[in-house]
Each structure stands twice: as structure tokens, then as C-alpha cells.
Enzyme design. Structure first.
Site, PDB file in Angstrom:
ATOM      1  N   LYS A   1       0.799  -1.231   0.000  1.00 34.55           N
ATOM      2  CA  LYS A   1       0.000   0.000   0.000  1.00 34.55           C
ATOM      3  C   LYS A   1       0.840   1.296   0.000  1.00 34.55           C
ATOM      4  O   LYS A   1       0.381   2.321  -0.500  1.00 34.55           O
ATOM      5  CB  LYS A   1      -0.935   0.024   1.213  1.00 34.55           C
ATOM      6  CG  LYS A   1      -2.077  -0.965   1.115  1.00 34.55           C
ATOM      7  CD  LYS A   1      -3.026  -0.780   2.284  1.00 34.55           C
ATOM      8  CE  LYS A   1      -4.136  -1.804   2.223  1.00 34.55           C
ATOM      9  NZ  LYS A   1      -5.205  -1.542   3.182  1.00 34.55           N
TER      10      LYS A   1
ATOM     11  N   ASP B   1     -10.138   2.927   2.322  1.00 33.42           N
ATOM     12  CA  ASP B   1     -10.308   2.206   3.600  1.00 33.42           C
ATOM     13  C   ASP B   1     -11.044   3.065   4.636  1.00 33.42           C
ATOM     14  O   ASP B   1     -12.038   2.635   5.219  1.00 33.42           O
ATOM     15  CB  ASP B   1      -8.949   1.784   4.172  1.00 33.42           C
ATOM     16  CG  ASP B   1      -8.355   0.591   3.432  1.00 33.42           C
ATOM     17  OD1 ASP B   1      -9.120  -0.221   2.878  1.00 33.42           O
ATOM     18  OD2 ASP B   1      -7.121   0.465   3.429  1.00 33.42           O
TER      19      ASP B   1
END
Ligand code: NAP
Length: 283
Positions: free
Chosen positions: A69, A105
Site C-alpha cells: 500500500k 479504507d
């Protein structure tokens, strides 16, 4: 599939546990999008090649999971403001060869919290437990909702302090680090308590990050963990009278946002949830 099928996927290491393919392929079927979504096991040393492959094959989009990420950001053409503030990307959109990185997220978590437990976050007092990888996006998205306070507690104090301080540069921050010893008093004031620690995750399902009897009975107890779907923290908070919110919604809505960025269509969140739930239960 035919010669017009548009390609999507998720990269990670490991990746075979991922529920994203069943969830996103169901979303494509449900909305009539001619898309295909697969899971790719990409080792860190081949991340650059994987992104070059994405460009070469003309994938429309990719999800990115642990451990890529942060490192993936160096391979993209543009990073959306939210992902830049969080310092991590979990969704890539390919706009005619230009790769743009987003982070869904935190906003996925907040959308799920608002739809499933507490529609209004403005003015609320929120306590966040944990300062690991998942906490940062949650804090950024919660802070954007104008709560009256966001308290942050972590077992390791320095990490809570550093994480709270890091927001001051990017956002008008209401995030205040507190000591683990202060938790009992802060719980007595908090409207929402969010567990972002891994305490209570399978196989240690009887553990709770704090004593749930510290929560106000009218508070919302929220947990990022979705294995088990209802953690001991949530179960005990519910017995106390609290509204509870589990981690499955965050997973569904981070995928829902990715679907919406890629297709411009509203995500079929109910069908996506149904598909993921049946992948857990085998029904
Ligand atoms: P992480 O980076 O490893 O962070 C773990 C956090 O838990 C740290 O704050 C750590 O505190 C704390 N912790 C661990 N053991 C503890 C203990 N015994 N007592 C108190 N605190 C403890 O993990 P992460 O990536 O942030 O993930 C955290 C949880 O969120 C996991 O359960 C994960 O499954 C879940 N998650 C869910 C979703 C979703 O879509 N629902 C997405 C991402 C993550 P220290 O700093 O003191 O070590």
C-alpha cells in the site's frame, strides 16, 4: 467474457485469502458490467513489473493490499489528496493510461459506520483504540466528519502521540492522544468507541482491547475485526445496551468505493455483502 471484457484485480502478498474477487465479480454481475476481477500474488521485488503489466494490459483498476500500500505510490502518476494524507493507496484507477491512487479504507469505514450504526458523526466524541496501519485512514476519515473530539489511545504511547501529531500538517485536527491508563475515564464520555487493534481477532476470540463495561450504555461500539463477525468486545458491549458495528461493513464499502471510482455506477452493496457472507459460511 469476450473481447470487450474490462480487467480488474487485487495484488498482495499473501493474497489467496482475499474475498475481493468474489465480492467485486458479484458487483459486476449484479450491475451488468462486462468486467473480470482476479487476485494476483505479487512479491515486493516485482511490484514495479506488476504495475507496468497493469499499464500494458490496460487494466481499468486495481486494489492494493498488504504489503504494497505504501510502496505502490512511487509507481503511480497521481495520488488523490486523501491517500496522500493517509500515506497509503489501496485503489488504483487507470484513466487512459494515467494511474491515479486513492485510499478507500477510511471513507469505507465511515460510510459503513454511518449506514449501519450512527448516521450523524458531527459533534460526537469518538475514542479510537490502536495506532497501527488501519488506524490512520480511520482517523483521517473520522476527523473529516467534524466530530467534537477524537481521542487516540495505543498500548505503545509514542505511536499514538506521533500519529496524532502527524495530522496537524495535513488536516485541521481534533485528534488528541491519550494514555492507556486514562481510558476508563475517557470511555465514560465517548459516544463511539472504535477498536482498530488486532485484539479479539481469531483465534484469540475471547480477548477484548478494553473492559466493555466502561462504555456508556447509549454508546456505539465499533470493531474493525470481521473474523469473527461479532467480536467479544462487541458482544459484551451489546449486552450492556450499546449499539454495535462490526468490521465487515468496512471491507464491503472500501470495495464499494473502488467499484464506484472504476465504473461511475452506484455499488450494489447489499449483494456484495451477501456474497462475502456466503463465502464465510459456505452457504
Ligand atoms: P497493525 O498495523 O499490526 O496494528 C496493530 C495494533 O493493535 C497496534 O496499535 C497495536 O499496538 C495493537 N495491539 C496489538 N496487540 C495488542 C494488545 N495485546 N493490547 C493492546 N493493543 C494491541 O494492524 P492493522 O493493519 O492496523 O490491523 C488492525 C486490525 O484491523 C486487524 O484485526 C485487522 O484484521 C483489522 N482490519 C480490518 C479491516 C476491514 O476491512 N474491516 C481493514 C484493515 C484492518 P502497539 O502499537 O502497541 O503494538
Amino acid at each position: 467474457m469476450d473481447s470487450h471484457t474490462v480487467l480488474f484485480g487485487v495484488i498482495g502478498d499473501p493474497i489467496r485469502h482475499s474475498r475481493s474477487p468474489v465480492m467485486l465479480n458479484r458487483a459486476f454481475r449484479e450491475t451488468g458490467v462486462n468486467g473480470l476481477y482476479a487476485a494476483f500474488h505479487v512479491k515486493p521485488e516485482r511490484l514495479g513489473e506488476a504495475i507496468a503489466g497493469l499499464r500494458a494490459f490496460g487494466f481499468r483498476g486495481l486494489n492494493v493490499t498488504i504489503p504494497h500500500k505504501i510502496e505502490v505510490m512511487a509507481h503511480l502518476d497521481e495520488i488523490h489528496e486523501g491517500a496522500r494524507a493517509i500515506g497509503a493507496v489501496n485503489t488504483i484507477v487507470n484513466e487512459d493510461g494515467r494511474l491515479i491512487g486513492y485510499n478507500t479504507d477510511g471513507i469505507g469505514y465511515v460510510r459503513s459506520l454511518k449506514e449501519e450504526a450512527e448516521p450523524e458523526l458531527a459533534g460526537k466524541k469518538i475514542l479510537v483504540l490502536g495506532a497501527g496501519g488501519a488506524s490512520r485512514g480511520i482517523l483521517w476519515a473520522l476527523n473529516s466528519e467534524n466530530p467534537s473530539a477524537v481521542w487516540l489511545a495505543n498500548r505503545t504511547w509514542d505511536k499514538a502521540r506521533e500519529l496524532a501529531e502527524s495530522f496537524v500538517e495535513t488536516q485541521a485536527s481534533r485528534i488528541l492522544p491519550i494514555r492507556w491508563e486514562e481510558l476508563r475515564d475517557v470511555c465514560a464520555e465517548a459516544d463511539i468507541v472504535v477498536n482498530t487493534t488486532s485484539v479479539g481477532m481469531s483465534p484469540n476470540v475471547s480477548e477484548t482491547p478494553i473492559d466493555p463495561s466502561w462504555l456508556k450504555p447509549e454508546a456505539v461500539a465499533s470493531d474493525l475485526i470481521y473474523n469473527p463477525l461479532t467480536t467479544a468486545f462487541l458482544q459484551q458491549a451489546k449486552e450492556r445496551g450499546c449499539r454495535i458495528h462490526g468490521g465487515l461493513g468496512m471491507f464491503i464499502y472500501q470495495g464499494a468505493y473502488a467499484f464506484e471510482y472504476w465504473t461511475g455506477l452506484p455499488a450494489p452493496a447489499r449483494a456484495m455483502r451477501e456474497e462475502v457472507l456466503s463465502s464465510f459460511t459456505g452457504k
